[in-house]
Enzyme design. Structure first.
Site, PDB file in Angstrom:
ATOM      1  N   ASP A  34       0.770  -1.364   0.132  1.00 46.92           N
ATOM      2  CA  ASP A  34       0.089  -0.041   0.027  1.00 46.92           C
ATOM      3  C   ASP A  34       0.796   1.336  -0.070  1.00 46.92           C
ATOM      4  O   ASP A  34       1.955   1.163   0.186  1.00 46.92           O
ATOM      5  CB  ASP A  34      -1.043  -0.068   1.188  1.00 46.92           C
ATOM      6  CG  ASP A  34      -2.276   0.681   1.125  1.00 46.92           C
ATOM      7  OD1 ASP A  34      -2.134   2.112   0.635  1.00 46.92           O
ATOM      8  OD2 ASP A  34      -3.446  -0.012   0.867  1.00 46.92           O
ATOM      9  N   THR A 104     -16.160   0.517 -11.417  1.00 45.40           N
ATOM     10  CA  THR A 104     -17.324   1.192 -10.996  1.00 45.40           C
ATOM     11  C   THR A 104     -18.585   1.398 -11.908  1.00 45.40           C
ATOM     12  O   THR A 104     -18.110   1.272 -13.087  1.00 45.40           O
ATOM     13  CB  THR A 104     -16.532   2.624 -10.667  1.00 45.40           C
ATOM     14  OG1 THR A 104     -17.807   3.172 -10.117  1.00 45.40           O
ATOM     15  CG2 THR A 104     -15.947   3.360 -11.795  1.00 45.40           C
ATOM     16  N   TYR A 128     -13.854  11.036 -11.992  1.00 41.96           N
ATOM     17  CA  TYR A 128     -13.530   9.974 -11.711  1.00 41.96           C
ATOM     18  C   TYR A 128     -13.951   8.583 -12.709  1.00 41.96           C
ATOM     19  O   TYR A 128     -13.167   7.823 -13.038  1.00 41.96           O
ATOM     20  CB  TYR A 128     -14.147   9.648 -10.218  1.00 41.96           C
ATOM     21  CG  TYR A 128     -14.247   8.208  -9.826  1.00 41.96           C
ATOM     22  CD1 TYR A 128     -13.235   7.732  -9.222  1.00 41.96           C
ATOM     23  CD2 TYR A 128     -15.412   7.794  -9.769  1.00 41.96           C
ATOM     24  CE1 TYR A 128     -13.427   6.439  -8.788  1.00 41.96           C
ATOM     25  CE2 TYR A 128     -15.597   6.307  -9.303  1.00 41.96           C
ATOM     26  CZ  TYR A 128     -14.455   5.857  -8.793  1.00 41.96           C
ATOM     27  OH  TYR A 128     -14.740   4.376  -8.219  1.00 41.96           O
ATOM     28  N   LYS A 132     -11.652   5.883 -14.626  1.00 35.80           N
ATOM     29  CA  LYS A 132     -12.056   4.276 -14.502  1.00 35.80           C
ATOM     30  C   LYS A 132     -12.036   3.532 -15.786  1.00 35.80           C
ATOM     31  O   LYS A 132     -11.695   2.620 -15.706  1.00 35.80           O
ATOM     32  CB  LYS A 132     -13.076   3.992 -13.270  1.00 35.80           C
ATOM     33  CG  LYS A 132     -12.542   4.722 -11.854  1.00 35.80           C
ATOM     34  CD  LYS A 132     -11.530   3.815 -11.090  1.00 35.80           C
ATOM     35  CE  LYS A 132     -11.990   2.528 -10.892  1.00 35.80           C
ATOM     36  NZ  LYS A 132     -10.772   1.889 -10.129  1.00 35.80           N
TER      37      LYS A 132
HETATM   38  N1  LIG Z   1     -16.152   3.252  -2.567  1.00 39.26           N
HETATM   39  C1  LIG Z   1     -17.182   2.890  -3.621  1.00 39.26           C
HETATM   40  O1  LIG Z   1     -18.270   3.355  -3.174  1.00 39.26           O
HETATM   41  C2  LIG Z   1     -16.568   2.324  -4.806  1.00 39.26           C
HETATM   42  C3  LIG Z   1     -17.962   2.022  -6.022  1.00 39.26           C
HETATM   43  C4  LIG Z   1     -17.543   1.517  -7.031  1.00 39.26           C
HETATM   44  C5  LIG Z   1     -16.383   1.065  -7.425  1.00 39.26           C
HETATM   45  N2  LIG Z   1     -15.087   1.320  -6.548  1.00 39.26           N
HETATM   46  C6  LIG Z   1     -13.878   0.754  -6.757  1.00 39.26           C
HETATM   47  O2  LIG Z   1     -13.692  -0.258  -6.011  1.00 39.26           O
HETATM   48  C7  LIG Z   1     -12.247  -0.221  -5.602  1.00 39.26           C
HETATM   49  C8  LIG Z   1     -12.117  -0.177  -4.208  1.00 39.26           C
HETATM   50  O3  LIG Z   1     -12.406   0.917  -3.746  1.00 39.26           O
HETATM   51  P1  LIG Z   1     -12.496   1.133  -2.072  1.00 39.26           P
HETATM   52  O4  LIG Z   1     -13.786   1.908  -1.877  1.00 39.26           O
HETATM   53  O5  LIG Z   1     -11.886   0.006  -1.321  1.00 39.26           O
HETATM   54  O6  LIG Z   1     -11.197   2.651  -2.153  1.00 39.26           O
HETATM   55  P2  LIG Z   1     -10.581   3.246  -1.172  1.00 39.26           P
HETATM   56  O7  LIG Z   1     -10.914   2.496   0.218  1.00 39.26           O
HETATM   57  O8  LIG Z   1     -10.592   4.423  -1.327  1.00 39.26           O
HETATM   58  O9  LIG Z   1      -9.001   2.470  -1.104  1.00 39.26           O
HETATM   59  C9  LIG Z   1      -8.198   2.847  -2.261  1.00 39.26           C
HETATM   60  C10 LIG Z   1      -6.754   2.384  -2.006  1.00 39.26           C
HETATM   61  O10 LIG Z   1      -5.860   2.981  -2.947  1.00 39.26           O
HETATM   62  C11 LIG Z   1      -4.863   3.493  -2.243  1.00 39.26           C
HETATM   63  N3  LIG Z   1      -4.048   4.652  -2.921  1.00 39.26           N
HETATM   64  C12 LIG Z   1      -4.557   6.004  -3.161  1.00 39.26           C
HETATM   65  N4  LIG Z   1      -3.783   6.470  -3.840  1.00 39.26           N
HETATM   66  C13 LIG Z   1      -2.633   6.024  -3.789  1.00 39.26           C
HETATM   67  C14 LIG Z   1      -1.642   6.023  -4.665  1.00 39.26           C
HETATM   68  N5  LIG Z   1      -1.186   7.058  -5.223  1.00 39.26           N
HETATM   69  N6  LIG Z   1      -0.529   5.008  -4.689  1.00 39.26           N
HETATM   70  C15 LIG Z   1      -0.863   3.826  -4.109  1.00 39.26           C
HETATM   71  N7  LIG Z   1      -2.029   3.494  -3.371  1.00 39.26           N
HETATM   72  C16 LIG Z   1      -2.889   4.500  -3.324  1.00 39.26           C
HETATM   73  C17 LIG Z   1      -5.521   4.181  -0.941  1.00 39.26           C
HETATM   74  O11 LIG Z   1      -4.538   4.454  -0.147  1.00 39.26           O
HETATM   75  P3  LIG Z   1      -4.668   5.681   1.031  1.00 39.26           P
HETATM   76  O12 LIG Z   1      -5.806   5.344   1.991  1.00 39.26           O
HETATM   77  O13 LIG Z   1      -3.515   5.648   1.835  1.00 39.26           O
HETATM   78  O14 LIG Z   1      -4.843   6.647   0.184  1.00 39.26           O
HETATM   79  C18 LIG Z   1      -6.310   2.951  -0.360  1.00 39.26           C
HETATM   80  O15 LIG Z   1      -5.478   2.047   0.174  1.00 39.26           O
HETATM   81  C19 LIG Z   1     -11.650   0.908  -6.561  1.00 39.26           C
HETATM   82  O16 LIG Z   1     -11.239   0.517  -7.919  1.00 39.26           O
HETATM   83  C20 LIG Z   1     -12.871   1.938  -6.748  1.00 39.26           C
HETATM   84  O17 LIG Z   1     -12.921   2.626  -7.781  1.00 39.26           O
HETATM   85  C21 LIG Z   1     -15.448   1.720  -5.295  1.00 39.26           C
END
Ligand SMILES: NC(=O)c1ccc[n+]([C@@H]2O[C@H](COP(=O)([O-])OP(=O)(O)OC[C@H]3O[C@@H](n4cnc5c(N)ncnc54)[C@H](OP(=O)(O)O)[C@@H]3O)[C@@H](O)[C@H]2O)c1
Length: 296
Positions: A34, A104, A128, A132
């Site tokens: 991470d 997404t 966003y 994606k």
């Molecule tokens: N959340 C939603 O409602 C949702 C809906 C549809 C699809 N998705 C997709 O599902 C997937 C997982 O989402 P999630 O909600 O688990 O996301 P999340 O909780 O925001 O986690 C994203 C991760 O990416 C890391 N990250 C961000 N910038 C980075 C960088 N420059 N280099 C390395 N790591 C980095 C973050 O680290 P830090 O915490 O240190 O920033 C975190 O560990 C993603 O592909 C997202 O697009 C999410």
């Protein structure tokens, strides 16, 4: 043998990554990374670290997920969600390893009135979503063995997720105003992670061949759909400490009443039939999953 394969998990602290870090354990030697150990805005270092691990499988749970901030940080958002993903997909091709990439519902514009299938045309409304979509296209263009898994409305019961925010508001405010014109498929990160792991278990350690043979885009979200208002009402109903709620009424509102930097699609229910047909697995109805997630 399955357990000798190296699985590189990118993003172990996010909502989904946290669960994957646990669920992937029986499937191989998991190396979970991470930020700041890996930084998607510095792809050269990321790629050399991945190369040195010689993985059989890469699971990418990293993303720039701040939908509103993406409008004012488009470069960074594109770098993390698409440009670095493209390099990763090219590397997966070179290393002949499987690549699982999460995408997404926001690749759609939400103007449809029936759940979206993988065949429906994409048309993101915000940065966003377009970043994606570009990431998906890069994975499909370069990685010979890939799954692009589109999910939606993720919650985790950890940190400051949507469910936790609703519970916090309910301790502070007598009236909540929640939009009823955004409809989607709430998805518990824990069950999503289990689905991915159960599908991967079917590879019996032959990740490259199995993922190549089942290559493509899949929708994978909580079964059914709800408006934000229905979701919030269910959260409040299932709250194990209801006596602590101050909220007495939840009023419907419209998205237009709450202007945000990013425009959001209004209807993004996902049809997950393809994943069920191919892998024999499906997520339970969204409210049943929420009840499990809320159990103390
Ligand atoms: N959340 C939603 O409602 C949702 C809906 C549809 C699809 N998705 C997709 O599902 C997937 C997982 O989402 P999630 O909600 O688990 O996301 P999340 O909780 O925001 O986690 C994203 C991760 O990416 C890391 N990250 C961000 N910038 C980075 C960088 N420059 N280099 C390395 N790591 C980095 C973050 O680290 P830090 O915490 O240190 O920033 C975190 O560990 C993603 O592909 C997202 O697009 C999410």
């Amino acid at each position: 043998m399955a357990t000798s394969a190296t699985i590189v998990l990118l993003g172990k602290i996010g909502q989904l990554g946290w669960e994957l870090h646990r669920d992937l354990q029986p499937l191989g030697r998991v190396v979970a990374l991470d930020f700041p150990q890996i930084d998607f805005s510095r792809p050269d270092e990321l790629l050399s670290m991945v190369e040195s691990l010689q993985p059989a499988l890469i699971v990418n749970a990293v993303a720039y997920t701040n939908v509103d901030k993406a409008e004012s940080e488009p470069e960074l958002c594109d770098q993390i969600n698409s440009r670095t993903v493209e390099r990763l997909a090219q590397q997966a091709a070179r290393l002949r390893c499987g690549l699982i990439h999460i995408s997404t519902d926001y690749v759609f514009d939400g103007f449809q009135s029936r759940p979206y299938t993988e065949e429906d045309p994409t048309h993101p409304l915000n940065r966003y979503g377009s970043s994606k979509l570009a990431g998906e296209q890069a994975v499909l263009a370069h990685a010979p063995a890939c799954w692009v898994l589109r999910t939606a409305w993720l919650y985790s019961r950890r940190a400051n997720d949507f469910v936790q925010r609703v519970l916090t508001w309910s301790r502070q405010q007598e009236t909540l105003k929640i939009v009823d014109d955004q409809v989607g498929s709430p998805t518990w990160a824990r069950l999503l992670s289990q689905m991915i792991s159960l599908a991967l278990a079917q590879a019996k350690g032959e990740y490259f061949n199995y993922i190549r043979d089942t290559r493509g885009v899949y929708h994978l979200a909580g079964d059914g759909a709800a408006s934000r208002l229905e979701w919030v009402q269910k959260i409040l109903e299932l709250d194990p400490a209801r006596q602590e709620q101050k909220t007495r009424q939840v009023l419907p509102a419209k998205t237009a009443e709450f202007p945000t930097p990013a425009q959001r699609p209004l209807f993004t229910a996902l049809d997950c039939g393809k994943f069920e047909r191919v892998f024999g697995l499906r997520l339970p109805p969204w409210d049943q999953a929420l009840a499990l997630a809320m159990e103390k």
